[in-house]
Write an enzyme that holds these catalytic residues in place. Structure first.
Site, PDB file in Angstrom:
ATOM      1  N   HIS A 175       8.254   7.444   9.523  1.00 35.79           N
ATOM      2  CA  HIS A 175       7.833   6.490   9.649  1.00 35.79           C
ATOM      3  C   HIS A 175       7.005   5.710   8.666  1.00 35.79           C
ATOM      4  O   HIS A 175       6.500   4.582   8.751  1.00 35.79           O
ATOM      5  CB  HIS A 175       6.924   6.510  10.869  1.00 35.79           C
ATOM      6  CG  HIS A 175       5.549   7.033  10.855  1.00 35.79           C
ATOM      7  ND1 HIS A 175       5.358   7.897  10.205  1.00 35.79           N
ATOM      8  CD2 HIS A 175       4.389   6.547  11.433  1.00 35.79           C
ATOM      9  CE1 HIS A 175       3.884   8.243  10.129  1.00 35.79           C
ATOM     10  NE2 HIS A 175       3.259   7.352  11.033  1.00 35.79           N
TER      11      HIS A 175
ATOM     12  N   GLY B 203       2.763   8.898   5.308  1.00 38.92           N
ATOM     13  CA  GLY B 203       2.028  10.183   5.840  1.00 38.92           C
ATOM     14  C   GLY B 203       0.745  10.403   4.964  1.00 38.92           C
ATOM     15  O   GLY B 203       0.813  10.388   3.843  1.00 38.92           O
TER      16      GLY B 203
ATOM     17  N   MET C  60      -1.535   0.826   1.036  1.00 38.37           N
ATOM     18  CA  MET C  60      -2.196  -0.702   0.850  1.00 38.37           C
ATOM     19  C   MET C  60      -1.797  -1.163  -0.454  1.00 38.37           C
ATOM     20  O   MET C  60      -1.524  -2.259  -1.021  1.00 38.37           O
ATOM     21  CB  MET C  60      -3.641  -0.842   0.662  1.00 38.37           C
ATOM     22  CG  MET C  60      -4.373  -0.766   1.897  1.00 38.37           C
ATOM     23  SD  MET C  60      -6.137  -0.687   1.890  1.00 38.37           S
ATOM     24  CE  MET C  60      -6.514  -1.962   1.378  1.00 38.37           C
TER      25      MET C  60
ATOM     26  N   GLY D  52       4.420   2.233   3.099  1.00 34.03           N
ATOM     27  CA  GLY D  52       3.460   3.368   2.411  1.00 34.03           C
ATOM     28  C   GLY D  52       2.182   3.169   2.703  1.00 34.03           C
ATOM     29  O   GLY D  52       1.398   3.487   3.801  1.00 34.03           O
TER      30      GLY D  52
ATOM     31  N   ASN E  13      -4.676   2.211   9.865  1.00 36.18           N
ATOM     32  CA  ASN E  13      -3.467   2.057   9.041  1.00 36.18           C
ATOM     33  C   ASN E  13      -2.549   0.883   9.425  1.00 36.18           C
ATOM     34  O   ASN E  13      -1.565   0.667   8.733  1.00 36.18           O
ATOM     35  CB  ASN E  13      -2.553   3.353   9.110  1.00 36.18           C
ATOM     36  CG  ASN E  13      -2.252   3.482  10.311  1.00 36.18           C
ATOM     37  OD1 ASN E  13      -2.495   3.190  11.423  1.00 36.18           O
ATOM     38  ND2 ASN E  13      -1.068   4.712  10.120  1.00 36.18           N
ATOM     39  N   HIS E  14      -3.169   0.068  10.541  1.00 36.00           N
ATOM     40  CA  HIS E  14      -2.328  -1.084  10.660  1.00 36.00           C
ATOM     41  C   HIS E  14      -2.590  -2.060   9.646  1.00 36.00           C
ATOM     42  O   HIS E  14      -3.790  -2.441   9.229  1.00 36.00           O
ATOM     43  CB  HIS E  14      -2.639  -1.810  12.160  1.00 36.00           C
ATOM     44  CG  HIS E  14      -2.433  -0.832  13.291  1.00 36.00           C
ATOM     45  ND1 HIS E  14      -2.693  -0.704  14.573  1.00 36.00           N
ATOM     46  CD2 HIS E  14      -1.573   0.398  13.135  1.00 36.00           C
ATOM     47  CE1 HIS E  14      -2.228   0.227  15.326  1.00 36.00           C
ATOM     48  NE2 HIS E  14      -1.567   0.825  14.419  1.00 36.00           N
TER      49      HIS E  14
END
Length: 397
Positions: free
Chosen positions: A326, A329, A305, A303, A164-165
């Protein structure tokens, strides 16, 4: 109107939820109850992006007295987000952003790749150069033996990673261009965390835990001192890596737009430990998938992409242990996402975004995540929205 949060977890009044129980998977609720039963735990705040993690739940903030659990931080120590506002406007950008994406990918290694050589931070000067000197001086004191991982760590500074980076180019509500990114401590943080978790599991007071992954250290012990030293170093490594990465991306943008300026820099952790005072009590506070939202704290809540991010300012609510979510999710696992969605779905859900649209990132499809707008609404007592950032370019590993 936003829901009336927080609500207590049934049977555990010291656990406050910014989500309804029926919205949280049963396995995550079980984790939260296990956490609450640990002797040193005094309070737990659960963010609206909560989901199952290893040992401790992602989206949980845990206040412990004279103790710390490495699993309550996670293995990607110091993972977090960075952002900077530019003086560019949407009208300054070309219609085709593929060239800009290729240039960013050429400057910043993604996935498992690292730089061929350590990045020479003297070219950036200022805070980045001084941070680099402090970081490597501190590395000499690391307590865990991570010799092999350390040999790669200097070349991994300023690299993205995978999952998810991301690195993104976004537009705010006024069409100003922002640069944002999300990354952590790369493999070195994981190696440090896993060694300390193994040490914690071997301590006598952890033999009868409801979940061995929740093993914790006690204040005053050599083991806790060693963990906190290594953890703080890994947090610094992650923050420095984001700063170097942002400098590299800024360089790419400046090469194409020589008159660009940069303002409003943000660089915050969402997997970390802090010693904090809440309602007059001193706690060791761990945030695993949560940002600090003290009064006036500026942060990013991303959120997926296709959904962009929110720039937020903390309202300083002690009930949440001065924290907020953060991100959006995950609402389904990576495996489930790959079973559920196709490349065609990915293309449809990232329409208008310059990004990868192949099978390798289907597990990162927006549909695999919770609704970011609802997540933000659920924590209206924790943060105020500064602006929404709409993604127009996304780099993934």
């Amino acid at each position: 109107m936003s829901p009336a949060f927080p609500v207590p977890l049934s049977g555990q009044p010291n656990v406050k939820l910014w989500a309804h129980e029926h919205e949280i998977e049963q396995a995550a609720l079980n984790q939260l109850r296990n956490i609450a039963r640990l002797d040193p735990v005094r309070r737990v705040a659960v963010m609206p992006d909560v989901h199952l993690g290893k040992g401790a739940t992602v989206g949980s903030v845990i206040a412990m007295e004279d103790a710390v659990s490495p699993a309550a931080v996670g293995v990607d120590i110091g993972c977090g987000v960075a952002g900077v506002k530019t003086t560019l406007r949407a009208a300054d950008l070309p219609d085709d952003l593929s060239g800009l994406r290729s240039a960013i990918e050429a400057a910043v290694p993604v996935g498992f790749k690292v730089h061929k050589n350590e990045v020479d931070t003297r070219r950036f000067g200022g805070a980045i150069e001084s941070q680099s000197h402090r970081l490597w001086a501190g590395a000499e004191g690391l307590r865990a033996d991570v010799t092999r991982a350390m040999s790669r760590a200097p070349k991994a500074i300023g690299t993205l990673g995978g999952g998810n980076h991301f690195i993104e180019v976004c537009l705010d509500a006024d069409d100003a261009v922002w640069l944002t990114l999300h990354s952590g401590s790369r493999n070195i943080g994981k190696e440090l965390a896993e060694r300390h978790i193994a040490t914690a599991k071997g301590l006598p007071h952890n033999r009868d835990l409801p979940d061995r992954d929740l093993a914790y250290f006690l204040a005053g012990s050599e083991e806790m001192d060693a963990y906190l030293y290594d953890l703080r170093w890994a947090q610094d490594y992650a923050a420095h890596s984001r700063a170097v990465m942002m400098a590299l991306v800024r360089g790419v943008v400046a090469e194409r737009f020589p008159r660009v300026g940069f303002t409003d820099e943000i660089n915050v952790h969402h997997n970390y430990v802090g010693s904090e005072t809440v309602d007059g009590n001193e706690y060791v506070v761990t945030r695993k998938g949560a940002i600090r939202a003290g009064s006036g704290d500026l942060a990013l809540i991303p959120g997926s992409m296709g959904t962009g991010s929110y720039v937020v300012r903390g309202l300083g609510d002690p009930e949440s242990l001065y924290s907020a979510s953060h991100g959006a999710g995950r609402r389904m696992s990576r495996t489930a996402a790959k079973r559920t969605f196709t490349v065609d779905d990915l293309r449809a859900q990232t329409d208008g975004v310059e990004c990868r649209k192949d099978a390798g990132v289907v597990d990162e499809i927006p549909g695999a995540y919770k609704d970011l707008n609802r997540v933000i609404e659920a924590q209206s007592s924790l943060v105020e929205v500064v602006t929404h950032l709409r993604t127009i370019l996304c780099v993934k590993g």
